[in-house]
Design an enzyme around this catalytic site. Structure first.
Site, PDB file in Angstrom:
ATOM      1  CB  ALA A   1      -0.810   0.226   1.075  1.00 34.26           C
ATOM      2  CG  ASN A   2      -0.067   4.619  -1.576  1.00 34.29           C
ATOM      3  OD1 ASN A   2      -0.708   5.443  -1.232  1.00 34.29           O
ATOM      4  ND2 ASN A   2      -0.504   4.055  -2.891  1.00 34.29           N
ATOM      5  NE  ARG A   3       4.913   6.751   4.743  1.00 37.26           N
ATOM      6  CZ  ARG A   3       5.110   6.240   5.927  1.00 37.26           C
ATOM      7  NH1 ARG A   3       4.333   6.247   6.677  1.00 37.26           N
ATOM      8  NH2 ARG A   3       6.220   5.707   6.129  1.00 37.26           N
TER       9      ARG A   3
END
Ligand code: CTP
Length: 437
Positions: free
Chosen positions: A235-237
């Site tokens: 995932a990413n932020r």
């Protein structure tokens, strides 16, 4: 939102307008009585058309007593030989409230089994469709697809509210309140008399004369999740807050908004919400809807790579350290740039940690965008996971506009201001037409 009863200046466009009020068979049919009364109070000529099922919920006599002409219920065998063509031609506006899943489906498919669908097919007037149904039905892909078809044809859809539903359930699907419906009807008529033609989109009653009224915009939000196995993902932020703020601001400026979101946030009211998880799902959702959109804003942080062979089961330590082979995902924005219709505007985001302007300009050119929103996510308080953002807007002509640190809703407003400016500078003043699905 509430609107004072009566006929304030915001309802002026209703004065003298011929409004066909279509009522279908849902529990919310009782609210249509109040809609009828308020339309008449605002000076409209109201012609009620009730479906067979509506009559089981509320009697035609009630509407006949309040409206400007007797309520009609049948296509054949009533007082008039061919009522649908007279109503269709005379109408300045057709309002359907409540609109059941059945009505929406038959209207989208052009299946004319009753006076109301026949009138909807026979008219060239703008149509305001106000759905009401149980949350499960509202969320069903068939219903949402049919609404997309109608929106792409220029039908205005006033999304239902979240609230108490029949049977005591709570959820999305409750018919918009009569004051919202009447305000939206007035906004559609006001806009239509200026534009002189049918328009796409929902005029949101909070800001009926907003500068995005009539436009269908699509916004993406959030970070995608690419499965590694049954429980793990890459995932990413990205929180999705900037994308959701863009969708809310567009809605409040009058646009019909589709929000394709990978965020863990509640869906905003009054937008067409499509929840996705992976880059592939996001690509599918966006590309299927792109043609009907006037403006597409890709605020989502779409994964560039995904595990090539995600495991259906959970990986175990016992199996040793897994080897993660990645493969590229589709670049949705680049694909949109290739498919773009004349008059359609594309807005991209560039989250960078160095060489902000240069990298953003390169992406603008490579993906054939009209505008790029560049943010330096290495600066505290900017971008991913924060309530605030600070961006530089760069357009195709090379103009740069720094927007200093502000809440994401303010940043969203600056983006839409730039879009409105670009549309004006390109001479695009009317919504472009997407092909019917
Ligand atoms: N984007 C997209 N599809 C992808 C990746 C990105 O549509 N598979 C969109 C994003 O929504 C954003 C823009 O492209 O609007 C820029 O994304 P970014 O990942 O920063 O740019 P890339 O072109 O992938 O370049 P790089 O990763 O090398 O910085």
């Amino acid at each position: 939102m509430t609107t004072e009863e009566g006929s304030g200046p915001e309802l002026d466009s209703l004065r003298g307008a011929f409004v066909v009020l279509g009522v279908t068979g849902g529990i919310a049919a009782y609210k249509a009585v109040e809609v009828c009364r308020r339309l008449v109070d605002a000076g409209a000529h109201v012609a009620p058309v009730l479906t067979e099922a509506a009559v089981r919920f509320i009697g035609p006599a009630t509407f006949s007593a309040l409206a400007s002409e007797p309520a009609q219920t049948v296509l054949v065998g009533g007082a008039e030989p061919i009522p649908h063509t007279r109503l269709g031609r005379q109408a300045d506006l057709v309002v359907v409230a409540p609109a059941t899943a059945r009505l929406i489906g038959e209207y989208a498919q052009g299946i004319s089994r009753d006076l109301l669908v026949a009138t909807l097919l026979a008219t060239r007037a703008p149509v305001l469709c106000c759905p009401a149904m149980h949350a499960e039905m509202w969320e069903h892909p068939a219903v949402q697809h049919n609404l997309d078809v109608l929106r792409a044809r220029g039908v205005h859809v006033l999304a239902p509210n979240r609230g108490r539903l029949a049977g005591g359930d709570v959820g999305m699907g409750r018919l918009a309140e009569p004051d919202q419906i009447v305000a939206a009807a007035a906004a559609v008529l006001a806009r239509n008399s200026v534009a002189g033609e049918r328009l796409d989109g929902v005029a949101h009653p909070d800001r009926p004369s907003g500068d995005l009224t009539g436009l269908h915009v699509l916004v993406t939000a959030g970070g995608t999740r690419e499965p590694i196995d049954a429980v793990r993902y890459i995932a990413n932020r990205s929180s999705g807050r900037q994308g959701h703020a863009l969708a809310e601001d567009a809605r409040d400026r009058g646009a019909s908004v589709t929000l394709v979101s990978a965020a863990e946030l509640a869906p905003p009211d009054g937008v067409h919400y499509v929840r996705v998880a992976t880059a592939a799902e996001l690509a599918e959702a966006v590309l299927a809807r792109a043609e009907a959109c006037d403006v597409i804003v890709m605020a989502a942080a779409v994964a560039d790579f995904r595990p090539a062979a995600p495991k259906a089961s959970k990986l175990s330590k016992r199996d040793g350290i897994p080897e993660l082979v990645l493969e590229p995902t589709q670049d949705v924005l680049a694909e949109l740039g290739r498919r773009r219709r004349p008059g359609q505007l594309l807005v991209g985001f560039a989250a960078e940690t160095a060489d902000l302007e240069a990298r953003a300009r390169a992406k603008l050119a490579a993906k054939d965008l009209d505008l790029i929103v560049a943010n330096d996510v290495s600066v505290p308080g900017v971008g991913f996971g924060h309530e605030t953002n600070a961006v530089t807007l760069i357009d195709r002509a090379g103009n740069e506009l720094p927007v200093p640190m502000a809440p994401k809703r303010k940043i969203a407003a600056a983006v839409w201001d730039a879009v409105v400016g670009l549309r004006a500078s390109l001479g695009v003043t009317e919504p472009s037409r997407g092909g019917d699905e």
